[in-house]
Design an enzyme around this catalytic site. Structure first.
Site, PDB file in Angstrom:
ATOM      1  CG  HIS A  35      29.341  -4.299  -2.274  1.00 43.05           C
ATOM      2  ND1 HIS A  35      27.466  -5.109  -2.311  1.00 43.05           N
ATOM      3  CD2 HIS A  35      28.480  -2.723  -1.557  1.00 43.05           C
ATOM      4  CE1 HIS A  35      27.182  -4.761  -2.686  1.00 43.05           C
ATOM      5  NE2 HIS A  35      27.038  -3.373  -1.667  1.00 43.05           N
ATOM      6  CG  ASP A  36      26.735  -6.782   0.266  1.00 43.90           C
ATOM      7  OD1 ASP A  36      25.450  -6.081   0.135  1.00 43.90           O
ATOM      8  OD2 ASP A  36      26.783  -6.580   1.270  1.00 43.90           O
ATOM      9  CE  LYS A 124      25.271  -2.276   0.184  1.00 41.88           C
ATOM     10  NZ  LYS A 124      24.924  -3.910   0.201  1.00 41.88           N
TER      11      LYS A 124
HETATM   12  C1  LIG Z   1      23.410  -8.051  -2.840  1.00 40.72           C
HETATM   13  C2  LIG Z   1      23.016  -6.437  -2.409  1.00 40.72           C
HETATM   14  O1  LIG Z   1      21.688  -7.007  -1.509  1.00 40.72           O
HETATM   15  C3  LIG Z   1      20.514  -6.189  -2.710  1.00 40.72           C
HETATM   16  C4  LIG Z   1      20.249  -7.335  -3.564  1.00 40.72           C
HETATM   17  C5  LIG Z   1      19.212  -8.518  -3.647  1.00 40.72           C
HETATM   18  C6  LIG Z   1      18.746  -8.458  -2.560  1.00 40.72           C
HETATM   19  C7  LIG Z   1      19.348  -7.921  -1.499  1.00 40.72           C
HETATM   20  C8  LIG Z   1      17.759  -7.824  -0.262  1.00 40.72           C
HETATM   21  O2  LIG Z   1      17.810  -8.911  -0.098  1.00 40.72           O
HETATM   22  O3  LIG Z   1      18.214  -7.702   0.989  1.00 40.72           O
HETATM   23  C9  LIG Z   1      19.895  -6.895  -1.249  1.00 40.72           C
HETATM   24  O4  LIG Z   1      18.550  -5.721  -1.390  1.00 40.72           O
HETATM   25  C10 LIG Z   1      23.460  -5.961  -2.972  1.00 40.72           C
HETATM   26  O5  LIG Z   1      22.555  -4.804  -2.703  1.00 40.72           O
HETATM   27  O6  LIG Z   1      24.186  -5.882  -4.474  1.00 40.72           O
END
Ligand SMILES: C=C(O[C@H]1C=CC=C(C(=O)O)[C@@H]1O)C(=O)O
Length: 311
Positions: A35-36, A124
């Site tokens: 994941h990411d 995503k």
């Molecule tokens: C790595 C992720 O990204 C999210 C969390 C922090 C910043 C994010 C952003 O900059 O979009 C994401 O929404 C996660 O969903 O766990």
């Protein structure tokens, strides 16, 4: 507005929450999700310390495990240069998100190199990797109903994905030492919440121990020991020369004891004398495999297996 942290360093937590359900990972039912694990998010972490040092090593180990067991691997990644429309409310919380810089959007190099050929990297758009992706459809298309979740961040996207999988009747398994977060409390929160409300928290060693229990499958001890050594040398996920003396590779006595402990966690107990007599990764892997097959310790120390040698 929250911001991504920097130089994150903490000792990996475990959960004290007892499993609420008796689900067990079945390699024939599971899909492994990275994941990411993108450089943009990994930049939050101090690469030389935990959590991320152990986490990346364990993700690498789980990729080897998945390969051995034919477990499909999927990855998720957020795109760069997201428009305000596409990003929606995320902008209010996190600003514009990933820049249009391929080197930051890219998956972590060592992991990207280790992905099976043709691994699908799903784009995503929200916390959950099920949102506006075909993750659930892909799991179903594989005829599977378990999702093993690794990556970042534990209490954000990993937790959201576990919850969404659960609500789609896919059993989520959050790997406690293969996810990372902004801090130890958030990490622990994710483990506790998933264990209480929607899934099962496992450790990498639990999955590999299942390997040990299926000795007939043959554990790739060279791959496993190499992964552990790379991790202990502070370069998780990188290749290790399996024919060079471990102490020449930089393994000192403290790291050597750490190696013995990690092998012990995987169900095979050997001691420092064994390590000295099996000085390379290849030699040690052979000794560990033989010890596992014999179901006994090779300890030469009196008393409990290896205890004397490790004092
Ligand atoms: C790595 C992720 O990204 C999210 C969390 C922090 C910043 C994010 C952003 O900059 O979009 C994401 O929404 C996660 O969903 O766990």
């Amino acid at each position: 507005m929250p911001t991504l942290p920097s130089s994150v360093s903490y000792q990996l937590p475990t959960t004290d929450v007892a499993p609420a359900v008796g689900w067990q990972v079945d390699p024939a039912r599971a899909v492994l999700l990275l994941h990411d694990l993108q450089e943009y998010f990994l930049a939050s972490f101090d690469p030389a310390t935990d959590p991320i040092r152990t986490v990346l090593g364990n993700v690498r180990t789980l990729l080897d495990w998945a390969h051995r067991h034919g477990v499909p691997v999927l990855a998720s990644a957020q795109p760069g240069a997201q428009t305000a429309d596409s990003r929606g409310l995320l902008t209010d919380f996190w600003g514009p998100g990933l820049p249009d810089e391929p080197e930051l959007v890219a998956l972590h190099g060592a992991l990207a190199e280790a992905l099976p050929d043709g691994t699908v990297v799903m784009t995503k758009h929200r916390y959950s990797a099920t949102e506006r992706t075909d993750l659930l459809e892909r799991i179903a298309a594989h005829g599977r109903d378990q999702l093993i979740i690794t990556g970042v961040y534990a209490s954000i996207g990993c937790l959201a994905t576990a919850l969404a999988a659960f609500m789609a009747d896919v059993q989520p398994f959050l790997v406690a030492d293969a996810v990372a977060d902004f801090d130890r409390d958030d990490h622990r929160l994710a483990l506790d919440w998933v264990a209480r409300r929607c899934g099962v928290v496992v450790r990498t060693a639990d999955l590999l121990a299942a390997d040990t229990a299926h000795a007939a499958t043959g554990v790739d001890w060279i791959g496993t020991v190499s992964g552990l050594v790379a991790e202990l040398l502070g370069r998780p996920g990188t290749p290790v020369d399996t024919d060079v003396d471990l102490f020449e590779l930089g393994l000192d006595s403290v790291r050597a004891m750490g190696l013995l402990d990690r092998i012990d966690e995987l169900g095979v107990r050997i001691d420092m004398v064994d390590l000295i007599t099996a000085p390379t990764v290849a030699d040690l892997a052979e000794l560990v495999a033989a010890t596992e097959q014999a179901g006994a310790s090779t300890s030469t120390a009196a008393g409990p297996a290896g205890a004397g040698a490790r004092a």
